[in-house]
Write a protein that holds these residues in place. Structure first.
Motif, PDB file in Angstrom:
ATOM      1  N   GLU A 150       0.825  -1.205   0.000  1.00 60.08           N
ATOM      2  CA  GLU A 150       0.000   0.000   0.000  1.00 60.08           C
ATOM      3  C   GLU A 150       0.858   1.254   0.000  1.00 60.08           C
ATOM      4  O   GLU A 150       0.458   2.284  -0.529  1.00 60.08           O
ATOM      5  N   ASP A 151       2.043   1.191   0.631  1.00 59.44           N
ATOM      6  CA  ASP A 151       2.954   2.323   0.582  1.00 59.44           C
ATOM      7  C   ASP A 151       3.562   2.478  -0.807  1.00 59.44           C
ATOM      8  O   ASP A 151       3.761   3.588  -1.294  1.00 59.44           O
ATOM      9  N   LEU A 152       3.870   1.360  -1.434  1.00 55.74           N
ATOM     10  CA  LEU A 152       4.527   1.361  -2.733  1.00 55.74           C
ATOM     11  C   LEU A 152       3.569   1.723  -3.864  1.00 55.74           C
ATOM     12  O   LEU A 152       3.925   2.457  -4.778  1.00 55.74           O
ATOM     13  N   CYS A 153       2.351   1.233  -3.790  1.00 55.02           N
ATOM     14  CA  CYS A 153       1.330   1.500  -4.815  1.00 55.02           C
ATOM     15  C   CYS A 153       0.156   2.190  -4.155  1.00 55.02           C
ATOM     16  O   CYS A 153      -0.497   1.603  -3.304  1.00 55.02           O
ATOM     17  N   ALA A 154      -0.122   3.405  -4.555  1.00 54.91           N
ATOM     18  CA  ALA A 154      -1.295   4.111  -4.052  1.00 54.91           C
ATOM     19  C   ALA A 154      -2.419   3.906  -5.059  1.00 54.91           C
ATOM     20  O   ALA A 154      -2.350   4.397  -6.188  1.00 54.91           O
ATOM     21  N   PHE A 155      -3.442   3.160  -4.672  1.00 55.32           N
ATOM     22  CA  PHE A 155      -4.552   2.851  -5.567  1.00 55.32           C
ATOM     23  C   PHE A 155      -5.659   3.876  -5.419  1.00 55.32           C
ATOM     24  O   PHE A 155      -5.904   4.396  -4.321  1.00 55.32           O
ATOM     25  N   ARG A 156      -6.349   4.154  -6.536  1.00 53.58           N
ATOM     26  CA  ARG A 156      -7.471   5.086  -6.498  1.00 53.58           C
ATOM     27  C   ARG A 156      -8.517   4.625  -7.506  1.00 53.58           C
ATOM     28  O   ARG A 156      -8.191   4.259  -8.632  1.00 53.58           O
ATOM     29  N   VAL A 157      -9.771   4.635  -7.092  1.00 55.83           N
ATOM     30  CA  VAL A 157     -10.886   4.271  -7.974  1.00 55.83           C
ATOM     31  C   VAL A 157     -11.463   5.562  -8.529  1.00 55.83           C
ATOM     32  O   VAL A 157     -11.811   6.470  -7.787  1.00 55.83           O
TER      33      VAL A 157
END
Length: 111
Positions: free
Chosen positions: A71-78
């Motif tokens: 989660e720190d490495l990849c910030a996901f957003r819908v």
């Protein structure tokens, strides 16, 4: 009508800077300790641009080396995106094979 798409932000460079790793040459020995052997150009692409595909072993080593989470490495957003409207059809296309039947030819003598 809207459709939801998932986007992500690759934050490896930020995490490296927070851990004091300012060059890719600082990251190479950390990955080799974890059994990952990548060339300098491959690591440069991992740090500099967002990968479309990544091996889970490489992802695990990238999260273990600076002690961060996925989660720190990849910030996901819908995000909601608009579905494009259907294009109106132009002239009607007729299937000639279904509508026109050939007529049997008759050959006649001319004498």
């Amino acid at each position: 009508m809207t459709r939801q798409t998932i986007t992500y932000f690759w934050r490896l460079r930020e995490i490296m800077a927070a851990c004091g790793l300012h060059n890719i040459s600082d990251l190479i020995p950390l990955l080799t300790e974890r059994g990952i052997t990548l060339s300098a150009s491959q690591i440069y692409r991992l740090v500099g641009s967002r990968p479309d595909r990544i091996s889970l072993t490489v992802l695990g080593a990238l999260t273990d080396a600076p002690e961060c989470t996925v989660e720190d490495l990849c910030a996901f957003r819908v995000e909601a995106t608009a579905v494009p409207k259907a294009i109106k059809a132009g002239p009607t296309v007729i299937d000639l094979n279904a509508t026109i039947r050939p007529k049997r030819a008759r050959v006649r003598r001319t004498d």
